[in-house]
Scaffold this motif. Structure first.
Motif, mmCIF file in Angstrom:
data_model
loop_
_atom_site.group_PDB
_atom_site.id
_atom_site.type_symbol
_atom_site.label_atom_id
_atom_site.label_comp_id
_atom_site.label_asym_id
_atom_site.label_seq_id
_atom_site.Cartn_x
_atom_site.Cartn_y
_atom_site.Cartn_z
ATOM 1 N N ILE A 103 13.513 -36.625 -9.389
ATOM 2 C CA ILE A 103 12.591 -35.530 -9.620
ATOM 3 C C ILE A 103 12.174 -35.392 -11.017
ATOM 4 O O ILE A 103 12.812 -35.529 -11.989
ATOM 5 C CB ILE A 103 13.712 -34.237 -9.074
ATOM 6 N N ARG A 104 10.733 -35.147 -11.079
ATOM 7 C CA ARG A 104 10.282 -34.827 -12.373
ATOM 8 C C ARG A 104 10.948 -33.793 -13.172
ATOM 9 O O ARG A 104 11.144 -32.697 -12.789
ATOM 10 C CB ARG A 104 8.762 -34.556 -12.330
ATOM 11 N N THR A 105 11.100 -34.372 -14.409
ATOM 12 C CA THR A 105 11.888 -33.065 -15.308
ATOM 13 C C THR A 105 10.601 -32.673 -16.496
ATOM 14 O O THR A 105 10.616 -31.429 -16.940
ATOM 15 C CB THR A 105 13.252 -33.445 -15.988
ATOM 16 N N THR A 106 10.128 -33.736 -16.940
ATOM 17 C CA THR A 106 8.858 -33.385 -17.826
ATOM 18 C C THR A 106 7.956 -34.498 -17.618
ATOM 19 O O THR A 106 8.013 -35.324 -17.261
ATOM 20 C CB THR A 106 9.425 -33.367 -19.186
ATOM 21 N N GLY A 107 6.854 -34.229 -18.568
ATOM 22 C CA GLY A 107 5.726 -35.180 -18.579
ATOM 23 C C GLY A 107 4.412 -35.042 -17.846
ATOM 24 O O GLY A 107 4.544 -33.776 -17.204
ATOM 25 N N GLY A 108 3.438 -35.728 -18.040
ATOM 26 C CA GLY A 108 2.263 -35.120 -17.572
ATOM 27 C C GLY A 108 1.742 -35.943 -16.517
ATOM 28 O O GLY A 108 2.537 -36.225 -15.532
ATOM 29 N N GLY A 109 0.544 -36.157 -16.140
ATOM 30 C CA GLY A 109 0.149 -36.787 -14.968
ATOM 31 C C GLY A 109 -0.144 -36.067 -13.883
ATOM 32 O O GLY A 109 0.024 -34.606 -13.853
ATOM 33 N N SER A 118 14.712 -26.346 -19.974
ATOM 34 C CA SER A 118 16.316 -26.754 -19.961
ATOM 35 C C SER A 118 17.014 -25.787 -19.060
ATOM 36 O O SER A 118 18.066 -26.235 -18.381
ATOM 37 C CB SER A 118 16.730 -26.685 -21.353
ATOM 38 N N ASP A 119 16.693 -24.615 -18.797
ATOM 39 C CA ASP A 119 17.225 -23.792 -17.845
ATOM 40 C C ASP A 119 16.998 -24.200 -16.636
ATOM 41 O O ASP A 119 17.970 -24.153 -15.642
ATOM 42 C CB ASP A 119 17.076 -22.188 -18.089
ATOM 43 N N GLN A 120 15.745 -24.462 -16.017
ATOM 44 C CA GLN A 120 15.560 -25.109 -14.756
ATOM 45 C C GLN A 120 16.355 -26.542 -14.511
ATOM 46 O O GLN A 120 16.689 -26.591 -13.307
ATOM 47 C CB GLN A 120 14.024 -25.189 -14.621
ATOM 48 N N LYS A 122 18.829 -27.257 -15.776
ATOM 49 C CA LYS A 122 20.471 -26.839 -15.656
ATOM 50 C C LYS A 122 20.487 -26.458 -14.085
ATOM 51 O O LYS A 122 21.557 -26.966 -13.149
ATOM 52 C CB LYS A 122 20.887 -26.057 -16.308
ATOM 53 N N LEU A 123 19.574 -25.547 -13.726
ATOM 54 C CA LEU A 123 19.639 -25.189 -12.391
ATOM 55 C C LEU A 123 19.593 -26.026 -11.132
ATOM 56 O O LEU A 123 20.184 -26.309 -10.058
ATOM 57 C CB LEU A 123 18.677 -24.084 -11.964
ATOM 58 N N LEU A 124 18.605 -27.236 -11.494
ATOM 59 C CA LEU A 124 18.301 -28.345 -10.667
ATOM 60 C C LEU A 124 19.780 -29.258 -10.381
ATOM 61 O O LEU A 124 19.840 -29.475 -9.369
ATOM 62 C CB LEU A 124 17.497 -29.173 -11.074
ATOM 63 N N ILE A 125 20.448 -29.372 -11.730
ATOM 64 C CA ILE A 125 21.551 -30.128 -11.567
ATOM 65 C C ILE A 125 22.639 -29.418 -10.781
ATOM 66 O O ILE A 125 23.271 -29.878 -9.913
ATOM 67 C CB ILE A 125 22.139 -30.641 -12.922
#
Length: 150
Positions: A103-109, A118-120, A122-125
């Motif tokens: 699952i993408r956490t950061t980056g472009g494209g 960071s809060d999202q 944490k929720l994802l984890i």
């Protein structure tokens, strides 16, 4: 919310179910950047870790396997053969057993709108944990790897 899958990603029905379960627990959309991988795709993904400044040996539990792939860089054909043999013995990444999602956490494209703060993350984890998935945050390239139980 919803999940989106990059067009190049191969998914099984089970991986789609897992992504849907995960996205239903979240107040934001997610982007799946990897699912099922062939041995060649796995070798290329491992090389990408190295090219992104990461360490193959830190991201893989089997040190001998990771060191072998690392030593073969940049020979993708040779690394593919090692991964193929490793997969045939039941080893390697959950992606090779159709049990891995990234699952993408950061980056472009493509899907840059799916960058997470960071809060999202944490929720994802927490959502992944609640479903019995095994989350592993990886940084090269940035994503959350999930191993889905069989």
């Amino acid at each position: 919310m919803a999940y989106e899958v990059l067009s190049s990603v191969e998914m099984t029905a089970g991986l789609h179910r897992a992504a849907a379960q995960l996205s239903n627990k979240l107040p934001f959309d997610i982007m799946v950047t990897s699912g099922v991988r062939s041995p060649r795709e796995q070798a290329a993904a491992m090389f990408q870790i190295k090219e992104s400044g990461g360490s193959i040996t830190e991201d893989y539990r089997d040190d001998e396997f990771a060191l072998t792939i690392d030593s073969l860089y940049p020979d993708l054909d040779a690394a593919t053969e090692v991964v193929k043999e490793y997969f045939s013995r039941g080893g390697g990444s959950a992606h090779g057993r159709s049990l891995g999602l990234d699952i993408r956490t950061t980056g472009g494209g493509a899907g840059a709108q799916h960058r997470l703060d960071s809060d999202q993350i944490k929720l994802l984890i927490e959502a992944a944990d609640s479903l019995g998935f095994e989350p592993l945050r990886e940084y090269a390239p940035p994503h959350l790897h999930l191993t889905i139980p069989e």
